[in-house]
Design a protein around this motif. Structure first.
Motif, short mmCIF file in Angstrom:
data_model
loop_
_atom_site.label_atom_id
_atom_site.label_comp_id
_atom_site.label_asym_id
_atom_site.label_seq_id
_atom_site.Cartn_x
_atom_site.Cartn_y
_atom_site.Cartn_z
N GLY A 1 0.81 -1.22 0.00
CA GLY A 1 0.00 0.00 0.00
C GLY A 1 0.84 1.26 0.00
O GLY A 1 0.30 2.35 0.18
N VAL A 2 2.16 1.13 -0.19
CA VAL A 2 3.04 2.30 -0.19
C VAL A 2 3.32 2.69 -1.63
O VAL A 2 4.16 2.09 -2.31
N GLU A 3 2.60 3.69 -2.12
CA GLU A 3 2.72 4.12 -3.52
C GLU A 3 3.95 5.01 -3.68
O GLU A 3 4.23 5.86 -2.85
N GLY A 4 4.69 4.81 -4.77
CA GLY A 4 5.85 5.64 -5.03
C GLY A 4 6.94 5.49 -3.99
O GLY A 4 7.60 6.45 -3.62
N ALA A 5 7.16 4.26 -3.52
CA ALA A 5 8.14 4.03 -2.46
C ALA A 5 9.56 4.17 -2.99
O ALA A 5 9.85 3.84 -4.13
N LEU B 1 10.72 0.32 3.20
CA LEU B 1 10.49 1.23 2.08
C LEU B 1 9.49 2.28 2.53
O LEU B 1 8.58 1.99 3.32
N SER B 2 9.64 3.50 2.02
CA SER B 2 8.75 4.58 2.44
C SER B 2 8.52 5.54 1.29
O SER B 2 9.38 5.69 0.40
N VAL C 1 5.37 3.78 5.77
CA VAL C 1 6.48 2.83 5.75
C VAL C 1 5.92 1.42 5.70
O VAL C 1 4.94 1.10 6.37
N VAL C 2 6.57 0.56 4.91
CA VAL C 2 6.24 -0.85 4.90
C VAL C 2 7.51 -1.64 5.20
O VAL C 2 8.60 -1.28 4.73
#
Length: 750
Positions: A668-672, A684-685, A691-692
């Motif tokens: 669910g982290v878009e453009g990480a 990744l953030s 953050v995931v």
């Protein structure tokens, strides 16, 4: 395309015939009703079914699409937003999207363009009459059916009389087609925001490029809010109407009903531009105009592939001046945007400049020790660091050393933060406007190295300097002008790197390397570039390389035949030339070999990565492996694997030795950006601060946090925002937001 293994045979009683496409949130299938009517069924991905935020978003999409269902939209046939895996069926509209049509056949002209303009305006009129704002009108959301244009995808629309879903940290949309108010105050947009988007879309349909195109989504956003549109190529008869749509103040734009009257009064054939130069209509300076990369389905935010305009204060070649284009303040109000990728950032986890050499973006200094405990007395913290200019929203990048966290970027040369509580020890501000991708050079035990940018309009002194600051006291030790060709040569902004206690820079004339003691500034050695080339330093674990390209290729912005040389850290002596198939981007080190990703280009536009190259330093031999497909997104490297983070949250792990895909996970982290490794996980953030944490072995999501700041998602090319200090994670988000938490007790996602 045909159904794949694992696709359902039917959804909601509708037998599936084919897969129409897949995105970050769901997959769309072609199906049939019992009467034989074709329908398109959008099935939300399983991993989002339990996410309350996405469920609310999907319910709103279904409600908005049901309210509209006019002659110029796709009518809702059936839906089950409360199903275990939510879905919605709409009438299937046959035809190419406007984006696909223009990519294949070029801009629309004459009566065809007029019909599109009127059809889309009628669609907006119907949408607005039932109290809905679409908020994402763009070429890929317009289908050119035999019966006329159809507007699709109400995924981020809302009812005018409805409270907008908060979705903290998300500025959702596509910058070239967003309105100023959508970028500045996304929760308060009204129907005339769609009118602005329609104006940009009509310019794109008529010319193949947007009225505010720039070299990055963030410059584009600035142009939308502050600059006049570029309308020279728009037919004269349409130009005045488009101008009215593109007024910065919403109240000065026509409503859809008023716009329809204006369009119907236009001649059947709109004709040509009627002029041959500037001065026709309102235009901004031609140096800021850039072509929009045409794609069959443009992503929410496109990669920054076009070159910027000249900077008369920088030195070196014309291409060098273009690459040094200042990143002006983007939206001095609500929205914060991230300076896009270069990979200069000083962050954690090894990689370029780190101890392990595994991460393409972790370039500067050694991190806190992965797997260690928390700093004594640590408590989660959150703070904002103000820079030299409050009108420059930016992101910091950080590196942890001991109990200190050093950060820099935008209006901050560098700052020292206590890892234990986030309190600020000292800060050195930068007065100018930052260059894209430049955040922090790195740090040694006693010195922090950052960038200082000249004030806008300055005519004396260097445009960009590398500045050394005493790590304890925060006082400036020395500074030196910095070169500007790394982006052209390597695809990464690496004109200066920290290697041990030495900083290696490219001189202001882009002609040689200079090595200095990081603390004293004493020159240890200089080494001129090979004749007829321009180079950038490439740190790789214990080794240092020079990556070079010919002046001709750099000046043509097409580096297809780069070369690598070993660069002796003690003397600066260059080793023999090693040819590399390009274009290629150095990523890091795996099994002692330098790993490069091969770029797939469409002209001068980067469309993704399709191969891996590995350099054996002992033999000087380069081996190549093809990837199974072209992977789009932001590349990175950690713990011996290559990763590509897609704009919609898809993370893919690749084996650098074979090019084979190890695993792929939708998040669910878009453009990480990232990844960064530490404490048994990959982090990744995005610019929002979401953050995931993923398992390195199979990509299994361990946890995900909520956003912490308003920032653009769907970004590509950003350097890692996560820094690991033992068991603590420090995250940099938009608006110079920093926050830290314990990886064993991450903030709960609501």
């Amino acid at each position: 395309m045909s159904l794949r293994g694992g696709d359902p045979a039917e959804i909601g009683g509708y037998p599936l015939e084919a897969r129409l496409g897949s995105g970050g949130m769901g997959t769309v299938f072609l199906a049939r009703t019992s009467s034989g009517r074709a329908v398109a069924i959008k099935l939300i991905h399983q991993q989002f079914a339990a996410d309350d935020e996405f469920r609310i978003r999907f319910r709103q999409e279904v409600a908005a699409a049901r309210r509209v269902s006019g002659a110029f939209t796709a009518a809702v046939v059936d839906a089950a937003p409360e199903a275990e895996q939510p879905w919605m069926a709409t009438a299937y509209i046959e035809g190419h999207t406007l984006a696909q049509h223009i990519a294949a056949k070029g801009p629309l002209t004459g009566s065809e363009l007029r019909r599109l303009a009127i059809g889309l305006t009628e669609a907006l009129r119907d949408i607005h009459r039932v109290g809905v704002v679409h908020r994402d009108l763009k070429p890929s959301n317009v289908v050119l059916s035999p019966e006329g244009p159809r507007v699709i995808d109400f995924g981020i629309s809302r009812a005018v009389d409805q409270q907008t879903l908060t979705m903290t940290g998300r500025v959702i949309g596509t910058p070239p087609f967003m309105s100023p108010e959508q970028l500045q105050a996304p929760r308060g947009v009204g129907p005339r925001s769609d009118v602005f988007s329609l104006g940009t879309l009509l310019v794109y349909a008529a010319t193949g490029q947007g009225p505010f195109d720039a070299d990055s989504p963030y410059m584009t956003a600035y142009q939308v809010v502050h600059e006049e549109p570029s309308l020279d190529s728009v037919p004269m008869t349409l130009r005045a109407v488009v101008e009215s749509c593109l007024e910065k103040v919403p109240e000065e734009r026509p409503t859809a009903d008023e716009l329809l009257v204006l369009l119907r009064d236009l001649p059947a054939d709109l004709g040509g531009t009627g002029v041959d130069g500037a001065g026709a209509g309102r235009t901004r300076d031609t140096n800021t105009q850039h072509h929009l990369s045409t794609q069959a389905t443009p992503p929410p935010i496109t990669p920054a592939t076009a070159l910027a305009g000249p900077d008369t204060r920088s030195t070196g070649t014309a291409i060098g001046r273009r690459l040094r284009r200042r990143w002006r303040p983007v939206l001095a109000t609500a929205v914060a945007v991230a300076a896009i990728g270069g990979g200069v950032a000083a962050v954690t986890g090894g990689g370029f400049g780190g101890s392990s050499g595994d991460d393409a973006r972790n370039r500067a200094a050694a991190p806190g020790v992965p797997g260690a405990g928390l700093p004594d007395g640590f408590e989660p913290w959150h703070r904002t660091v103000q820079g030299g200019r409050k009108d420059i929203p930016d992101e910091l990048r950080c590196v942890a050393r001991g109990g200190a966290v050093f950060c820099g970027g935008g209006g901050v040369v560098a700052t020292r933060i206590r890892a234990v509580d986030g309190s600020q020890v000292w800060k050195v501000k930068s007065p100018g406007v930052p260059v894209q991708g430049l955040h922090l050079v790195g740090a040694t035990d006693d010195t922090v190295l950052g960038y200082r940018f000249a004030p806008e309009g300055a005519t004396q002194g260097p445009a960009t300097e590398v500045v050394a600051i005493d790590a304890d006291k925060g006082r400036e030790l020395w500074s030196v002008p910095s070169g500007a060709q790394a982006t052209a040569v390597t695809g990464r902004s690496l004109d200066a790197v920290v290697v041990g206690s030495t900083v290696v820079t490219v001189d202001a004339s882009d002609s040689r390397f200079e090595a200095r003691d990081a603390h004293s500034g004493k020159v240890a050695w200089t080494e001129p570039f090979p004749v007829g080339t321009q180079c950038a330093p490439v740190p790789a674990g214990a080794r240092l390389y020079a990556m070079c390209a010919t002046d001709t290729e750099v000046n043509a912005s097409e580096v297809r035949h780069p070369s690598l040389h070993t660069l002796d850290r003690a003397s600066g002596a260059l080793g023999r030339r090693i040819a590399v198939r390009g274009p290629a981007v150095p990523m890091g080190v795996a099994d002692g070999r330098l790993v490069l990703l091969q770029e797939h280009m469409d002209g001068t536009a980067l469309t993704g990565y399709d191969g891996v190259a590995r350099l054996d330093p002992a033999s000087g031999k380069v081996t190549y492996s093809r990837l199974a497909k072209t992977y789009e997104g932001t590349p990175g490297m950690a713990q011996g694997a290559v990763y590509v983070s897609g704009q919609t949250g898809l993370i893919t792990a690749l084996d650098p030795a074979t090019g084979e895909e190890k695993w792929s996970r939708q998040t669910g982290v878009e453009g990480a950006s990232g990844p960064v490794a530490g404490a048994g996980a990959l982090y990744l953030s995005s610019a929002t601060g979401r953050v995931v944490a993923l398992s390195p072995s199979d990509g299994e999501p361990l946890w995900t946090t909520d956003p912490q700041a308003d920032g653009l998602t769907g970004e590509q090319g950003a350097s890692p925002r996560v820094t690991v200090a033992g068991r603590a994670v420090i995250v940099a988000a938009a608006k110079n937001t920093l926050f830290a938490f314990d990886t064993k007790n991450p903030p709960k996602s609501h």
